[in-house]
Write a protein that holds these residues in place. Sequence first.
Motif, short mmCIF file in Angstrom:
data_model
loop_
_atom_site.label_atom_id
_atom_site.label_comp_id
_atom_site.label_asym_id
_atom_site.label_seq_id
_atom_site.Cartn_x
_atom_site.Cartn_y
_atom_site.Cartn_z
N ASP A 44 4.35 46.25 62.33
CA ASP A 44 3.65 46.75 63.51
C ASP A 44 3.11 45.65 64.42
O ASP A 44 2.37 45.94 65.36
CB ASP A 44 2.52 47.68 63.10
N ILE A 45 3.48 44.40 64.16
CA ILE A 45 3.08 43.33 65.08
C ILE A 45 3.73 43.61 66.43
O ILE A 45 4.90 43.98 66.51
CB ILE A 45 3.50 41.95 64.54
N ASN A 46 2.95 43.46 67.48
CA ASN A 46 3.44 43.74 68.84
C ASN A 46 4.27 42.58 69.37
O ASN A 46 3.94 41.42 69.17
CB ASN A 46 2.26 43.97 69.79
N ASP A 47 5.32 42.91 70.07
CA ASP A 47 6.11 41.91 70.77
C ASP A 47 5.27 41.37 71.92
O ASP A 47 4.57 42.14 72.59
CB ASP A 47 7.40 42.54 71.30
N PRO A 48 5.31 40.06 72.18
CA PRO A 48 4.49 39.50 73.27
C PRO A 48 4.92 39.94 74.66
O PRO A 48 4.12 39.91 75.59
CB PRO A 48 4.66 37.99 73.13
N GLU A 49 6.18 40.36 74.84
CA GLU A 49 6.67 40.71 76.17
C GLU A 49 6.75 42.21 76.44
O GLU A 49 6.62 42.64 77.58
CB GLU A 49 8.09 40.15 76.38
N HIS A 50 7.02 42.99 75.41
CA HIS A 50 7.28 44.41 75.59
C HIS A 50 6.28 45.25 74.81
O HIS A 50 5.77 44.81 73.79
CB HIS A 50 8.70 44.75 75.11
N PRO A 51 6.04 46.48 75.24
CA PRO A 51 5.12 47.36 74.49
C PRO A 51 5.82 47.98 73.28
O PRO A 51 5.85 49.20 73.11
CB PRO A 51 4.73 48.41 75.53
N LEU A 52 6.42 47.14 72.47
CA LEU A 52 7.18 47.56 71.30
C LEU A 52 6.77 46.70 70.11
O LEU A 52 6.25 45.59 70.29
CB LEU A 52 8.69 47.39 71.55
N THR A 53 7.03 47.20 68.91
CA THR A 53 6.71 46.42 67.71
C THR A 53 7.91 45.56 67.33
O THR A 53 9.05 45.79 67.78
CB THR A 53 6.37 47.34 66.53
#
Length: 157
Positions: A44-53
């Motif tokens: 569940d770590i968030n991607d730094p660029e997109h609102p996705l994991t």
Amino acid sequence: MPQFDNANPVIYQTKDRVREDKALFDDSQVDEIDAGEIFDLIRDINDPEHPLTLEQLNVVQEDLIKVEMTDKEKFVHVNFTPTIPHCSMATLIGLAIRVKLFRSLHPRVKVIVAITPGTHNTEDAINRQLRDKERVAAAMENSNLLYAVNKCLTPRD
């Protein structure tokens, strides 16, 4: 509008969260760390660029995690796969994975985070940075970088 390295990433189906913990109520059983548990910590770590994991982007995968135990030490090896070979966020993603595991696991567990071989143009340089404890510690003293890592680790609503 912000400029993205990968403006249209492929989004993958996430795995169901079904884990049986047989040792949960039995003090006589030792519950060893396994790849599934590590995956649950980092999926569940968030991607730094997109609102996705990272799981939704297939950056982290359970089969790229290995847990090894020797007589004296426990090792957790996590490979991650950037969505594109020139991803400028690969170091930040690796740092977020490493920090999450550092905060979640016992200090005696050795954590090794690396880019999946052959999936990034500068994987050797990034892997050296992620293996260097002093560089990681210095990075976490940088308030802007710490903010970016914590943003990746903050659960989304």
